[in-house]
Design a protein around this motif. Sequence first.
Motif, PDB file in Angstrom:
ATOM      1  N   UNK A 123      50.997  40.704  44.291  1.00 50.99           N
ATOM      2  CA  UNK A 123      49.465  40.716  43.836  1.00 50.99           C
ATOM      3  C   UNK A 123      49.103  42.141  43.211  1.00 50.99           C
ATOM      4  N   UNK A 124      48.386  41.984  42.284  1.00 52.34           N
ATOM      5  CA  UNK A 124      47.710  43.136  41.566  1.00 52.34           C
ATOM      6  C   UNK A 124      46.313  43.256  41.912  1.00 52.34           C
ATOM      7  N   UNK A 125      45.914  44.635  42.309  1.00 52.16           N
ATOM      8  CA  UNK A 125      44.342  44.735  42.434  1.00 52.16           C
ATOM      9  C   UNK A 125      44.071  45.936  41.335  1.00 52.16           C
ATOM     10  N   UNK A 126      43.091  45.427  40.506  1.00 51.44           N
ATOM     11  CA  UNK A 126      42.459  46.317  39.633  1.00 51.44           C
ATOM     12  C   UNK A 126      41.634  47.446  40.288  1.00 51.44           C
ATOM     13  N   UNK A 127      41.378  48.566  39.534  1.00 54.28           N
ATOM     14  CA  UNK A 127      40.419  49.523  39.923  1.00 54.28           C
ATOM     15  C   UNK A 127      38.811  48.898  39.990  1.00 54.28           C
ATOM     16  N   UNK A 128      38.381  49.658  40.734  1.00 53.86           N
ATOM     17  CA  UNK A 128      36.830  48.906  40.959  1.00 53.86           C
ATOM     18  C   UNK A 128      36.095  49.512  39.708  1.00 53.86           C
ATOM     19  N   UNK A 129      35.164  48.706  39.309  1.00 50.19           N
ATOM     20  CA  UNK A 129      34.279  48.902  38.143  1.00 50.19           C
ATOM     21  C   UNK A 129      33.477  47.787  38.123  1.00 50.19           C
ATOM     22  N   UNK A 130      32.512  47.955  37.204  1.00 48.42           N
ATOM     23  CA  UNK A 130      31.374  46.816  37.115  1.00 48.42           C
ATOM     24  C   UNK A 130      31.795  45.962  36.373  1.00 48.42           C
ATOM     25  N   UNK A 131      31.222  44.441  36.528  1.00 50.94           N
ATOM     26  CA  UNK A 131      31.491  43.507  35.875  1.00 50.94           C
ATOM     27  C   UNK A 131      31.093  43.628  34.421  1.00 50.94           C
ATOM     28  N   UNK A 132      31.942  43.118  33.375  1.00 48.30           N
ATOM     29  CA  UNK A 132      31.504  43.084  32.084  1.00 48.30           C
ATOM     30  C   UNK A 132      31.552  41.708  31.597  1.00 48.30           C
ATOM     31  N   UNK A 133      30.413  41.068  30.861  1.00 41.85           N
ATOM     32  CA  UNK A 133      30.472  39.845  30.368  1.00 41.85           C
ATOM     33  C   UNK A 133      30.258  40.215  28.794  1.00 41.85           C
ATOM     34  N   UNK A 134      31.021  39.616  27.955  1.00 44.79           N
ATOM     35  CA  UNK A 134      30.862  39.696  26.312  1.00 44.79           C
ATOM     36  C   UNK A 134      30.525  40.913  25.996  1.00 44.79           C
ATOM     37  N   UNK A 135      31.453  42.063  26.723  1.00 42.17           N
ATOM     38  CA  UNK A 135      31.570  43.323  26.206  1.00 42.17           C
ATOM     39  C   UNK A 135      30.362  44.182  26.739  1.00 42.17           C
ATOM     40  N   UNK A 136      29.670  43.730  27.608  1.00 40.39           N
ATOM     41  CA  UNK A 136      28.544  44.384  28.099  1.00 40.39           C
ATOM     42  C   UNK A 136      28.464  44.480  29.692  1.00 40.39           C
ATOM     43  N   UNK A 137      27.936  45.319  30.220  1.00 42.38           N
ATOM     44  CA  UNK A 137      27.850  45.454  31.742  1.00 42.38           C
ATOM     45  C   UNK A 137      26.748  44.837  32.195  1.00 42.38           C
ATOM     46  N   UNK A 138      27.082  43.957  32.986  1.00 41.98           N
ATOM     47  CA  UNK A 138      26.114  43.018  33.688  1.00 41.98           C
ATOM     48  C   UNK A 138      25.086  43.737  34.518  1.00 41.98           C
ATOM     49  N   UNK A 139      23.922  43.531  34.256  1.00 43.78           N
ATOM     50  CA  UNK A 139      22.842  44.040  35.116  1.00 43.78           C
ATOM     51  C   UNK A 139      22.054  42.775  35.721  1.00 43.78           C
ATOM     52  N   UNK A 140      21.502  43.184  37.122  1.00 40.85           N
ATOM     53  CA  UNK A 140      21.843  44.567  37.656  1.00 40.85           C
ATOM     54  C   UNK A 140      23.370  44.670  38.036  1.00 40.85           C
ATOM     55  N   UNK A 141      23.808  45.834  38.426  1.00 40.56           N
ATOM     56  CA  UNK A 141      25.105  46.094  38.471  1.00 40.56           C
ATOM     57  C   UNK A 141      25.763  45.117  39.435  1.00 40.56           C
ATOM     58  N   UNK A 142      27.162  44.805  39.284  1.00 36.80           N
ATOM     59  CA  UNK A 142      27.978  44.328  39.934  1.00 36.80           C
ATOM     60  C   UNK A 142      29.123  44.885  40.145  1.00 36.80           C
ATOM     61  N   UNK A 143      29.291  45.746  41.106  1.00 38.25           N
ATOM     62  CA  UNK A 143      30.441  46.695  41.612  1.00 38.25           C
ATOM     63  C   UNK A 143      31.588  45.324  41.960  1.00 38.25           C
ATOM     64  N   UNK A 144      32.762  45.413  41.397  1.00 38.61           N
ATOM     65  CA  UNK A 144      33.835  44.245  41.537  1.00 38.61           C
ATOM     66  C   UNK A 144      35.192  44.958  41.595  1.00 38.61           C
ATOM     67  N   UNK A 145      36.175  44.304  42.145  1.00 44.95           N
ATOM     68  CA  UNK A 145      37.427  44.423  42.323  1.00 44.95           C
ATOM     69  C   UNK A 145      38.130  43.103  41.953  1.00 44.95           C
ATOM     70  N   UNK A 146      39.189  43.093  40.981  1.00 43.37           N
ATOM     71  CA  UNK A 146      39.883  41.921  40.778  1.00 43.37           C
ATOM     72  C   UNK A 146      41.151  41.974  41.443  1.00 43.37           C
ATOM     73  N   UNK A 147      41.566  40.593  41.861  1.00 42.71           N
ATOM     74  CA  UNK A 147      42.885  40.487  42.473  1.00 42.71           C
ATOM     75  C   UNK A 147      43.494  39.376  41.812  1.00 42.71           C
ATOM     76  N   UNK A 148      44.710  39.650  41.209  1.00 44.28           N
ATOM     77  CA  UNK A 148      45.408  38.629  40.440  1.00 44.28           C
ATOM     78  C   UNK A 148      46.865  38.379  40.861  1.00 44.28           C
ATOM     79  N   UNK A 149      47.079  37.224  40.434  1.00 43.38           N
ATOM     80  CA  UNK A 149      48.566  36.768  40.816  1.00 43.38           C
ATOM     81  C   UNK A 149      48.855  35.760  39.735  1.00 43.38           C
ATOM     82  N   UNK A 150      50.302  36.001  39.244  1.00 46.83           N
ATOM     83  CA  UNK A 150      50.954  35.078  38.217  1.00 46.83           C
ATOM     84  C   UNK A 150      51.105  33.644  38.599  1.00 46.83           C
ATOM     85  N   UNK A 151      50.937  32.724  37.843  1.00 50.43           N
ATOM     86  CA  UNK A 151      51.329  31.384  38.267  1.00 50.43           C
ATOM     87  C   UNK A 151      52.498  30.954  37.218  1.00 50.43           C
ATOM     88  N   UNK A 152      53.346  30.219  37.491  1.00 54.70           N
ATOM     89  CA  UNK A 152      54.300  29.772  36.618  1.00 54.70           C
ATOM     90  C   UNK A 152      54.316  28.278  36.496  1.00 54.70           C
TER      91      UNK A 152
END
Length: 628
Positions: free
Chosen positions: A151-180
């Motif tokens: 599993x990969x954990x991304x650094x904590x940042x704010x959620x970005x949609x369409x290259x813009x920071x979503x307001x009100x701010x949404x502090x998020x962390x992403x957890x990912x896993x590859x599928x085959x």
Amino acid sequence: MIKTLILLFFSFLLAWLACQLIYDNKVNELKNIQAQKLLATSALFNRELGSLSDLLLLLAQTKALANNNGDRWQNQELPAKYLQQIQDHFIQFGHASSKIAQLRWLDYNGQEIVRVDFSADQAKIAEPKERQNKQARYYFNQAMKVAPPNIYFSPIDLNVEHNKVVEPYEPSIRATIQTSAETHLFEGLLIVNYRLDNLLAAIKQDSIAEAQINIVNHQGYWLLNPLPEKEWGFMLQQPQLTLKNESPQLWQYQSQHPAGGDLIINNQLSSFVPLATFSGSEYGADTSTLMLYTISDSRFLAHARNNSLLIALGIFLSLTLIGLTINWREYRHQSLLIALSLKLRAEQQELKRVNQILLENIARQQLLQDELVEANKLSSLGLMVAGVAHELNTPIGGAIMSVSNAENANELLKKAMLEGITKTQFSEGVDSIASNLNMAKINLDKAVGHIKHFKRLAIDRVNEDYIECSLDVIVADLIISLEPRLKTVKVALVNNIEPELHLISRPGIISQVLENLIVNSLNHGFESEQQGIIAIKARRLLEDKICITVSDNGSGIPQAMQSTLFEPFVTSGRSKGNIGLGLYMVNQWVTKLLAGKLSFVSEQNGSSEFATQFTIILPIDSSDSLTS
């Protein structure tokens, strides 16, 4: 003057040490508070990350996403029924946790195939035109470097949609896993966006004035700060909002101590520990570390410093006042001490004079004591000589009488021979002479035996060498010398000495010790005409020890005298002319000359067989024990 300066110096030193100690105690209290906050916050944060990891693994292992038929699908070729199946499962899974902000499944090119957004318990499925390509986002590129099932954990940042920071701010962390394609419906990347706004709000709410909680990323930007306007500078294009800019000294200190530490700057205590290192670096992805800080309000340490200074000032003034008072009292009594010292010197001279007189008296007393001991020994020897003379009187008198009878028989025989002797007269005369000579020989043998005993006893008493001797012979000689004394009393002396008790010692001293104990029993244990028993017993105690006991059934020793019985001049018969050196000398002889031990037990009016019993423990070789 010098004493006053020294007093001021030590008063200042003690006050400064007290000030520093009080201040350090306050700092340590603050450190403990901050350490507890750091520990609680770190535990809460790690617990949240652990639950996120469990959620992602659970999602990746569900049957709704699995390739059960062995079909291989390419990005947009996924049939509608599978697409609907995935969307339904995402909605159901997202409703299971209020902290899930978004569930996505991207293909290997970064294109969103399925995306479900969650807000206020509502799920929104992204339409095809709303789905974005995330190939340019850093977390997609880093996650594709981590092979499944890791599993990969991304650094904590704010959620970005369409290259813009979503307001009100949404502090998020992403957890990912590859599928085959072999295990899932298509090859790509499962992503869970985990909302951290509630977590960060809870951490901020837990802050107190003594420990204001801050979270800083590896670049020094605040993710959490008591002032919200300082947060998320790296997302809002505000590079000046960093810890490095605001407190370069603290940032440098933290860089030199990555494992954690604490530092005081401008009356603020800052404590920090590493909060989390996001996984993925071991598989080739970039990593980042968060630092958790707690910073105190400057008023606390300033107040602690002021209080410690006030207390130190009070200590300094108190010590100075006490010291000056002591100096004044010392000066006041100096003259008195001088007068007393002169008086003391005179008394010391007088004490020396009296002490010299006392030493002379002690020397005279010791000399008198030695003379009394010698007189006691001579008296004992005199009594022994008188006893032996008395014992010799009977056999020698008998021998004289037998010789006289033999002479008379001889004269009669001579007269008969002149007048004409008959055979009968000759035979009767010879028999009478032979009978009287035989009786004289028997009496003379008895006298010789007494003389031998006396000679051996006398030689042993004056011999100072350690020689091999037999205990039963020593006691037998002693009993013979005491027989005249024993004939005048009704006390029986019982000899119960084991045979063949040989030892290397001073037999004269042993004889003297036993005689003193027996005479002591006769003098003090029995009244005139009183019947009694004195028993002498001896046995081997150990291989190198012999135990001798002298017991009597007399009146016993008074309780008041038992603790001082072996001290000189202690006696209960002073009215009878006793001086109290007998048992004192016995104790000295046993312990000093024979290397033994002396003890006693005594009970007046008791029910036991003996009222008093003295026990002597002697080594087999007294000379060797004294040398050791």
